[in-house]
Design a protein around this motif. Structure first.
Motif, PDB file in Angstrom:
ATOM      1  N   UNK A   1     -12.094 -13.797 -41.902  1.00 26.95           N
ATOM      2  CA  UNK A   1     -10.947 -13.358 -41.111  1.00 26.95           C
ATOM      3  C   UNK A   1      -9.621 -13.756 -41.728  1.00 26.95           C
ATOM      4  N   UNK A   2      -8.562 -13.398 -41.021  1.00 28.92           N
ATOM      5  CA  UNK A   2      -7.210 -13.627 -41.525  1.00 28.92           C
ATOM      6  C   UNK A   2      -6.605 -14.922 -40.997  1.00 28.92           C
ATOM      7  N   UNK A   3      -6.827 -15.229 -39.711  1.00 27.22           N
ATOM      8  CA  UNK A   3      -6.193 -16.395 -39.092  1.00 27.22           C
ATOM      9  C   UNK A   3      -7.249 -17.299 -38.466  1.00 27.22           C
ATOM     10  N   UNK A   4      -6.783 -18.458 -37.964  1.00 29.09           N
ATOM     11  CA  UNK A   4      -7.714 -19.446 -37.424  1.00 29.09           C
ATOM     12  C   UNK A   4      -8.583 -18.881 -36.314  1.00 29.09           C
ATOM     13  N   UNK A   5      -8.037 -18.058 -35.448  1.00 32.81           N
ATOM     14  CA  UNK A   5      -8.820 -17.525 -34.325  1.00 32.81           C
ATOM     15  C   UNK A   5     -10.013 -16.714 -34.816  1.00 32.81           C
ATOM     16  N   UNK A   6      -9.838 -15.993 -35.929  1.00 33.44           N
ATOM     17  CA  UNK A   6     -10.953 -15.250 -36.511  1.00 33.44           C
ATOM     18  C   UNK A   6     -12.043 -16.205 -36.980  1.00 33.44           C
ATOM     19  N   UNK A   7     -11.629 -17.244 -37.690  1.00 30.64           N
ATOM     20  CA  UNK A   7     -12.590 -18.227 -38.186  1.00 30.64           C
ATOM     21  C   UNK A   7     -13.304 -18.927 -37.031  1.00 30.64           C
ATOM     22  N   UNK A   8     -12.573 -19.208 -35.977  1.00 29.86           N
ATOM     23  CA  UNK A   8     -13.165 -19.860 -34.811  1.00 29.86           C
ATOM     24  C   UNK A   8     -14.215 -18.972 -34.156  1.00 29.86           C
ATOM     25  N   UNK A   9     -13.926 -17.672 -34.046  1.00 32.82           N
ATOM     26  CA  UNK A   9     -14.902 -16.732 -33.463  1.00 32.82           C
ATOM     27  C   UNK A   9     -16.182 -16.711 -34.290  1.00 32.82           C
ATOM     28  N   UNK A  10     -16.028 -16.709 -35.608  1.00 27.90           N
ATOM     29  CA  UNK A  10     -17.183 -16.726 -36.503  1.00 27.90           C
ATOM     30  C   UNK A  10     -17.966 -18.029 -36.348  1.00 27.90           C
ATOM     31  N   UNK A  11     -17.259 -19.149 -36.235  1.00 30.16           N
ATOM     32  CA  UNK A  11     -17.934 -20.431 -36.056  1.00 30.16           C
ATOM     33  C   UNK A  11     -18.728 -20.468 -34.758  1.00 30.16           C
ATOM     34  N   UNK A  12     -18.157 -19.900 -33.687  1.00 30.48           N
ATOM     35  CA  UNK A  12     -18.873 -19.854 -32.410  1.00 30.48           C
ATOM     36  C   UNK A  12     -20.122 -18.980 -32.503  1.00 30.48           C
ATOM     37  N   UNK A  13     -19.998 -17.904 -33.253  1.00 32.18           N
ATOM     38  CA  UNK A  13     -21.153 -17.016 -33.462  1.00 32.18           C
ATOM     39  C   UNK A  13     -22.268 -17.744 -34.210  1.00 32.18           C
ATOM     40  N   UNK A  14     -21.907 -18.472 -35.265  1.00 30.64           N
ATOM     41  CA  UNK A  14     -22.899 -19.222 -36.034  1.00 30.64           C
ATOM     42  C   UNK A  14     -23.543 -20.319 -35.192  1.00 30.64           C
ATOM     43  N   UNK A  15     -22.741 -20.962 -34.349  1.00 31.91           N
ATOM     44  CA  UNK A  15     -23.281 -22.019 -33.496  1.00 31.91           C
ATOM     45  C   UNK A  15     -24.382 -21.479 -32.588  1.00 31.91           C
ATOM     46  N   UNK A  16     -24.165 -20.256 -32.089  1.00 31.61           N
ATOM     47  CA  UNK A  16     -25.153 -19.652 -31.182  1.00 31.61           C
ATOM     48  C   UNK A  16     -26.381 -19.162 -31.941  1.00 31.61           C
ATOM     49  N   UNK A  17     -26.166 -18.467 -33.038  1.00 26.46           N
ATOM     50  CA  UNK A  17     -27.290 -17.851 -33.748  1.00 26.46           C
ATOM     51  C   UNK A  17     -28.102 -18.859 -34.560  1.00 26.46           C
ATOM     52  N   UNK A  18     -27.446 -19.888 -35.103  1.00 26.69           N
ATOM     53  CA  UNK A  18     -28.140 -20.852 -35.958  1.00 26.69           C
ATOM     54  C   UNK A  18     -28.515 -22.134 -35.223  1.00 26.69           C
ATOM     55  N   UNK A  19     -27.952 -22.322 -34.041  1.00 20.44           N
ATOM     56  CA  UNK A  19     -28.243 -23.542 -33.293  1.00 20.44           C
ATOM     57  C   UNK A  19     -27.554 -24.776 -33.837  1.00 20.44           C
ATOM     58  N   UNK A  20     -26.439 -24.582 -34.539  1.00 20.26           N
ATOM     59  CA  UNK A  20     -25.711 -25.705 -35.113  1.00 20.26           C
ATOM     60  C   UNK A  20     -24.786 -26.359 -34.089  1.00 20.26           C
ATOM     61  N   UNK A  21     -24.402 -27.585 -34.358  1.00 21.02           N
ATOM     62  CA  UNK A  21     -23.490 -28.317 -33.498  1.00 21.02           C
ATOM     63  C   UNK A  21     -22.055 -27.903 -33.834  1.00 21.02           C
ATOM     64  N   UNK A  22     -21.323 -27.446 -32.839  1.00 18.57           N
ATOM     65  CA  UNK A  22     -19.949 -27.013 -33.055  1.00 18.57           C
ATOM     66  C   UNK A  22     -18.979 -28.179 -32.881  1.00 18.57           C
ATOM     67  N   UNK A  23     -18.065 -28.342 -33.837  1.00 16.96           N
ATOM     68  CA  UNK A  23     -17.041 -29.382 -33.775  1.00 16.96           C
ATOM     69  C   UNK A  23     -15.706 -28.692 -33.518  1.00 16.96           C
TER      70      UNK A  23
END
Length: 327
Positions: free
Chosen positions: A115-137
């Motif tokens: 993505x372009x800005x932090x909010x894009x990166x945050x959305x991607x991180x939330x997606x990975x947390x759900x699909x991969x079962x990782x701990x979100x910081x």
């Protein structure tokens, strides 16, 4: 100097120095002290709160991979993960540039640019947390992050002879503001006004204050990408109701000029995000707040939180000046 253990765990942050700035004191007309969070191990204040949160995650015996969105927040999380022996993935937006990516990889993190800005990166991180079962910081919107940042004010209570007349901070997502307010309440300094500085184009806190509710900016257009949260944490608005918080918005050009002036006068290179509170001091805005009766006159002293300098170098400063048409 190392910070004292809390709950049996030694924090990852250091007790950062507090120095008086003669040049800033001259500009403001009263003593200005700087809390040098730019010398933290990860390069910014973020290690206080995110380190505290990561220790809590590890303390709960979670050994899964973790992930964190953002530049300074990602660096803090990567530093903490390395200390804890945990794998981590950091998602950064393309606006972060190559410097944080290189530093993150040096710390052993897996980096994904999205993505372009932090909010894009945050959305991607939330997606990975759900699909991969990782701990979100989360980088700023979490009580343990605020609790960690509160240590900054407790250190001030030990370092300063008297409480300051005002504290000047940068606001991005609102985590530092929330931590400062928590710290002020803990040490009985809740009557100290806070001047919250943002750059135009990353001024989501200012817009929220004006509207009396959370406001989402359509885009982040400021060069101060470390302030680039389209929506601040809800806790930031609550802080404005609990303490006197005065919002100030500066232009990108003012912030970058302030960065260069500070480099010349204090021999420290900090990010445009840190240039926002510097610009408030250099530009006479603090005196304007006094003349308007919003701040006391005279002030006992002013405390500036020098939030960070991990994502800037001289070539980037030159590029920013050229982009903004500055000589």
């Amino acid at each position: 100097m190392a910070a004292q253990p809390v709950g049996g765990q030694k924090p990852f942050h250091i007790v950062s120095p507090v120095l008086e700035s003669m040049s800033l004191s001259k500009a403001v007309g009263t003593k200005v002290f700087m809390k040098l969070e730019n010398v933290q191990p990860s390069g910014s204040f973020k290690i206080r709160g995110i380190g505290h949160l990561c220790q809590d995650v590890r303390g709960r015996a979670l050994a899964e991979p973790s992930l964190c969105p953002g530049g300074n927040a990602g660096l803090a999380a990567a530093y903490a993960a390395r200390k804890l022996g945990l794998p981590i993935t950091v998602v950064v937006p393309s606006s972060s540039g190559p410097t944080p990516v290189r530093k993150l990889e040096e710390l052993g993190a897996t980096v994904e640019v999205y993505g372009k800005v932090w909010d894009d990166a945050n959305s991607r991180a939330q997606e990975l947390a759900k699909t991969e079962g990782w701990v979100s910081i989360p980088p700023f919107d979490h009580p343990l992050v605020w609790e960690g940042h509160a240590s900054l004010v407790r250190e001030l209570k030990d370092s300063l002879e008297a409480k300051p007349g005002a504290i000047v901070v940068a606001v991005g997502g609102g985590g530092l503001l929330a931590g400062v307010v928590a710290g002020l309440q803990q040490v009985g300094w809740q009557d100290v006004p806070i001047v919250a500085a943002e750059t135009l184009g990353a001024h989501s806190f200012h817009e929220a204050l004006k509207a009396g509710r959370l406001v989402t900016l359509p885009d982040i257009t400021s060069v101060a990408t470390c302030l680039g949260a389209k929506t601040v944490a809800a806790r930031a608005l609550e802080c404005a109701r609990e303490c006197q918080v005065l919002s100030q918005v500066v232009e990108d050009a003012e912030a970058v000029r302030a960065v260069e002036q500070f480099l010349d006068e204090e021999r420290m290179l900090v990010e445009p995000a840190c240039g926002a509170p510097l610009a408030v001091l250099y530009s006479g805005r603090l005196q304007r707040l006094q003349s308007e009766g919003r701040l006391r006159s005279p002030l006992r002293s002013v405390l500036l939180v020098l939030c960070g300098g991990s994502n800037i170098h001289t070539a980037q400063l030159r590029a920013l000046k050229s982009r903004l048409g500055l000589q």
